[in-house]
Scaffold this motif. Structure first.
Motif, PDB file in Angstrom:
ATOM      1  N   ARG A 156       0.844  -1.198   0.000  1.00  0.00           N
ATOM      2  CA  ARG A 156       0.000   0.000   0.000  1.00  0.00           C
ATOM      3  C   ARG A 156       0.881   1.251   0.000  1.00  0.00           C
ATOM      4  NH1 ARG A 156       0.844   2.296   4.649  1.00  0.00           N
ATOM      5  NH2 ARG A 156       1.220   1.092   6.555  1.00  0.00           N
ATOM      6  N   PRO A 157       0.297   2.418  -0.310  1.00  0.00           N
ATOM      7  CA  PRO A 157       1.072   3.666  -0.277  1.00  0.00           C
ATOM      8  C   PRO A 157       1.493   4.005   1.142  1.00  0.00           C
ATOM      9  CG  PRO A 157      -0.985   3.939  -1.515  1.00  0.00           C
ATOM     10  CD  PRO A 157      -1.078   2.624  -0.801  1.00  0.00           C
ATOM     11  N   PRO A 158       2.591   4.739   1.311  1.00  0.00           N
ATOM     12  CA  PRO A 158       3.031   5.135   2.660  1.00  0.00           C
ATOM     13  C   PRO A 158       2.078   6.142   3.281  1.00  0.00           C
ATOM     14  CG  PRO A 158       4.371   6.218   0.988  1.00  0.00           C
ATOM     15  CD  PRO A 158       3.508   5.233   0.268  1.00  0.00           C
ATOM     16  N   HIS A 159       2.135   6.263   4.610  1.00  0.00           N
ATOM     17  CA  HIS A 159       1.300   7.247   5.304  1.00  0.00           C
ATOM     18  C   HIS A 159       1.779   8.678   5.054  1.00  0.00           C
ATOM     19  CE1 HIS A 159      -0.757   4.019   7.306  1.00  0.00           C
ATOM     20  NE2 HIS A 159       0.338   3.606   7.935  1.00  0.00           N
ATOM     21  N   LEU A 160       3.063   8.830   4.748  1.00  0.00           N
ATOM     22  CA  LEU A 160       3.633  10.162   4.536  1.00  0.00           C
ATOM     23  C   LEU A 160       3.020  10.828   3.306  1.00  0.00           C
ATOM     24  CD1 LEU A 160       5.906  12.228   5.357  1.00  0.00           C
ATOM     25  CD2 LEU A 160       7.340  11.071   3.671  1.00  0.00           C
ATOM     26  N   ARG A 161       2.618  12.097   3.448  1.00  0.00           N
ATOM     27  CA  ARG A 161       2.118  12.909   2.340  1.00  0.00           C
ATOM     28  C   ARG A 161       3.123  14.026   2.095  1.00  0.00           C
ATOM     29  NH1 ARG A 161      -0.106   8.971   2.038  1.00  0.00           N
ATOM     30  NH2 ARG A 161      -2.341   8.489   2.074  1.00  0.00           N
ATOM     31  N   THR A 162       3.765  13.974   0.932  1.00  0.00           N
ATOM     32  CA  THR A 162       4.950  14.791   0.673  1.00  0.00           C
ATOM     33  C   THR A 162       4.746  16.262   0.979  1.00  0.00           C
ATOM     34  OG1 THR A 162       5.736  13.248  -1.004  1.00  0.00           O
ATOM     35  CG2 THR A 162       6.603  15.507  -1.087  1.00  0.00           C
ATOM     36  N   TRP A 163       3.804  16.906   0.315  1.00  0.00           N
ATOM     37  CA  TRP A 163       3.679  18.356   0.424  1.00  0.00           C
ATOM     38  C   TRP A 163       3.052  18.772   1.750  1.00  0.00           C
ATOM     39  CZ3 TRP A 163       6.688  20.770  -2.712  1.00  0.00           C
ATOM     40  CH2 TRP A 163       6.976  20.220  -3.971  1.00  0.00           C
ATOM     41  N   ARG A 164       2.027  18.045   2.187  1.00  0.00           N
ATOM     42  CA  ARG A 164       1.374  18.398   3.455  1.00  0.00           C
ATOM     43  C   ARG A 164       2.350  18.248   4.619  1.00  0.00           C
ATOM     44  NH1 ARG A 164      -2.459  14.064   6.073  1.00  0.00           N
ATOM     45  NH2 ARG A 164      -0.352  13.235   6.358  1.00  0.00           N
ATOM     46  N   ASP A 165       3.036  17.107   4.678  1.00  0.00           N
ATOM     47  CA  ASP A 165       3.920  16.876   5.809  1.00  0.00           C
ATOM     48  C   ASP A 165       5.195  17.706   5.717  1.00  0.00           C
ATOM     49  OD1 ASP A 165       2.268  15.014   7.153  1.00  0.00           O
ATOM     50  OD2 ASP A 165       2.856  13.464   5.743  1.00  0.00           O
ATOM     51  N   GLY A 166       5.665  17.975   4.494  1.00  0.00           N
ATOM     52  CA  GLY A 166       6.804  18.871   4.340  1.00  0.00           C
ATOM     53  C   GLY A 166       6.482  20.268   4.837  1.00  0.00           C
ATOM     54  N   TRP A 167       5.285  20.738   4.521  1.00  0.00           N
ATOM     55  CA  TRP A 167       4.836  22.056   4.992  1.00  0.00           C
ATOM     56  C   TRP A 167       4.741  22.075   6.514  1.00  0.00           C
ATOM     57  CZ3 TRP A 167       4.319  26.983   4.603  1.00  0.00           C
ATOM     58  CH2 TRP A 167       3.323  27.690   5.285  1.00  0.00           C
ATOM     59  N   ARG A 168       4.249  20.999   7.112  1.00  0.00           N
ATOM     60  CA  ARG A 168       4.125  20.943   8.572  1.00  0.00           C
ATOM     61  C   ARG A 168       5.500  20.941   9.243  1.00  0.00           C
ATOM     62  NH1 ARG A 168      -0.743  16.721   9.924  1.00  0.00           N
ATOM     63  NH2 ARG A 168      -0.230  17.370  12.041  1.00  0.00           N
ATOM     64  N   HIS A 169       6.460  20.268   8.647  1.00  0.00           N
ATOM     65  CA  HIS A 169       7.828  20.305   9.165  1.00  0.00           C
ATOM     66  C   HIS A 169       8.365  21.733   9.116  1.00  0.00           C
ATOM     67  CE1 HIS A 169       9.053  16.169   9.988  1.00  0.00           C
ATOM     68  NE2 HIS A 169       8.376  15.782   8.925  1.00  0.00           N
ATOM     69  N   LEU A 170       8.185  22.405   7.969  1.00  0.00           N
ATOM     70  CA  LEU A 170       8.693  23.773   7.817  1.00  0.00           C
ATOM     71  C   LEU A 170       8.020  24.712   8.815  1.00  0.00           C
ATOM     72  CD1 LEU A 170      10.420  25.838   6.314  1.00  0.00           C
ATOM     73  CD2 LEU A 170       8.566  26.065   4.632  1.00  0.00           C
ATOM     74  N   CYS A 171       6.709  24.575   8.978  1.00  0.00           N
ATOM     75  CA  CYS A 171       5.985  25.423   9.941  1.00  0.00           C
ATOM     76  C   CYS A 171       6.509  25.217  11.350  1.00  0.00           C
ATOM     77  CB  CYS A 171       4.488  25.119   9.885  1.00  0.00           C
ATOM     78  SG  CYS A 171       3.668  25.740   8.409  1.00  0.00           S
ATOM     79  N   PHE A 172       6.794  23.979  11.708  1.00  0.00           N
ATOM     80  CA  PHE A 172       7.319  23.731  13.045  1.00  0.00           C
ATOM     81  C   PHE A 172       8.672  24.409  13.227  1.00  0.00           C
ATOM     82  CE2 PHE A 172       9.978  21.562  16.055  1.00  0.00           C
ATOM     83  CZ  PHE A 172       9.169  21.490  17.172  1.00  0.00           C
TER      84      PHE A 172
END
Length: 381
Positions: A206-222
């Motif tokens: 199955r596809p991974p749980h990670l969502r590239t753009w959404r989770d990348g944005w959340r990392h940057l915001c943090f």
């Protein structure tokens, strides 16, 4: 603590690979003669992952709150080991070879990060966008903002002293938990080290749980949230510096640079830079007021000192004085021509500047009381 090492795996529907990961971890504990446990932090699996784990002798803790970080926080709270080594349950990390992590922990390191770029990334194990852009850029930003030497902020295989990490009060529930652990470890003064590790192609269909753009944005915001100087102070000072320099150069009148003439419109643009810089700094001051003493970041000190009702009221008074001085000068110049028409680029620019000072005075005065309200809110909560 009832054992030396907890091998922790967050799990959400990992029935295809979970057994392999558990057996590798158990094999490592047995071969190395380590008193340890395998702990599965299950995040609501519906594919029988919990039963697989229990049948293999792993301990399972159910974490109802959804999210990668939430699952790990639940696991960290339930862990019985003096040390924890965590890793994904998708068979991308080698749980049979964890000795480098444990050696560093035994030497006194509080956080030991794996570095996949030093250890080796198998073909197809990491999408090119993550390998060449996402991970390197976000890790570089983290090193720049927080002066951390860790090269791979988002490696899922890492070990840490359980009590030391619990003291960091980690709280994010999503994928940005990976960044939070490294950043908070730095802010709380924990010792950190890095060891090479490998990344294999995961065994899931199955596809991974990670969502590239959404989770990348959340990392940057943090990262930006915990780096107030980079989010507020440096942009504000840059805008105000450019604006002030431009205003000083153009205040006497138009300025020719080569074949370009900068006049009133350019002066108004530089005034806008000054105002924007002031507003950004003001937002940072509000953020410092809301953060109170809960953010263990020395870089909040400048904004924290400015987050004072009395200091901001004095700044408002200063701007009010500048407004009176500049606008009074314009009024005097107008009176000298009998309050009739006058053509003076200097006076026109001075009027614009005086209006800017008036706006800054009102903004600073209102900010003083907004900051006071923020501090009251922090004290009550």
């Amino acid at each position: 603590m009832s054992c030396e090492l907890t091998i922790l795996m967050p799990c959400l529907n990992e029935s295809e690979t979970l057994a392999t990961c558990i057996m590798k971890a158990q094999g490592y504990l047995e071969r190395a003669g380590i008193d340890g446990e395998v702990l599965i932090a299950d995040n609501g699996s519906t594919d029988g992952s919990q039963e697989i784990a229990r049948q293999l002798g792993a301990r399972v803790v159910d974490v109802p709150e959804k999210g990668y970080g939430a699952a790990l926080l639940g696991g960290i709270a339930a862990a019985q080991g003096k040390y924890i080594i965590m890793g994904d349950a998708d068979d991308s990390y080698d749980f049979s070879n964890l000795q480098l992590f444990l050696d560093k922990l035994r030497q006194g390191m509080d956080l030991v990060m794996g570095n996949r770029f030093k250890g080796g990334i198998a073909p197809g194990a990491m999408p090119p966008l993550h390998k060449y852009l996402g991970n390197p850029v976000l890790s570089w930003i983290g090193r720049l903002f927080f002066h951390i030497t860790i090269g791979d902020f988002h490696c899922g295989l890492r070990g840490f002293n359980t009590e030391a990490i619990r003291r960091c009060h980690l709280k994010t529930s999503g994928m940005e938990f990976a960044s939070e652990m490294v950043v908070k470890a730095s802010l709380y003064g924990l010792s950190m080290a890095e060891v090479p590790t490998t990344l294999a192609k995961d065994g899931r269909s199955r596809p991974p749980h990670l969502r590239t753009w959404r989770d990348g944005w959340r990392h940057l915001c943090f990262l930006l949230t915990y780096a107030p100087h980079w989010l507020y102070v440096y942009p504000a000072l840059a805008l105000m510096g450019i604006g002030l320099l431009g205003c000083l150069c153009l205040l006497p009148g138009p300025l020719s640079l080569g074949g370009i003439t900068l006049a009133t419109k350019a002066f108004m643009t530089f005034c806008m830079f000054l105002l924007l810089g002031m507003q950004i700094m003001g937002l940072g001051i509000v953020a410092a007021g809301l953060a109170g003493v809960n953010l263990p970041d020395r870089r909040m000190s400048l904004l924290g000192r400015l987050a004072s009702r009395d200091r901001l009221a004095l700044i408002a008074l200063l701007f009010l004085g500048l407004f009176a001085l500049t606008y009074g000068s314009c009024f005097y110049a107008w009176s000298c021509v009998g309050y009739g028409d006058m053509s003076s680029a200097f006076v026109d620019n001075l009027v614009i500047l005086s209006i800017l000072f008036a706006a800054m005075a009102v903004f600073s005065f209102m900010l003083a009381f907004i900051t006071a309200v923020c501090k009251e809110f922090v004290l009550k909560n």
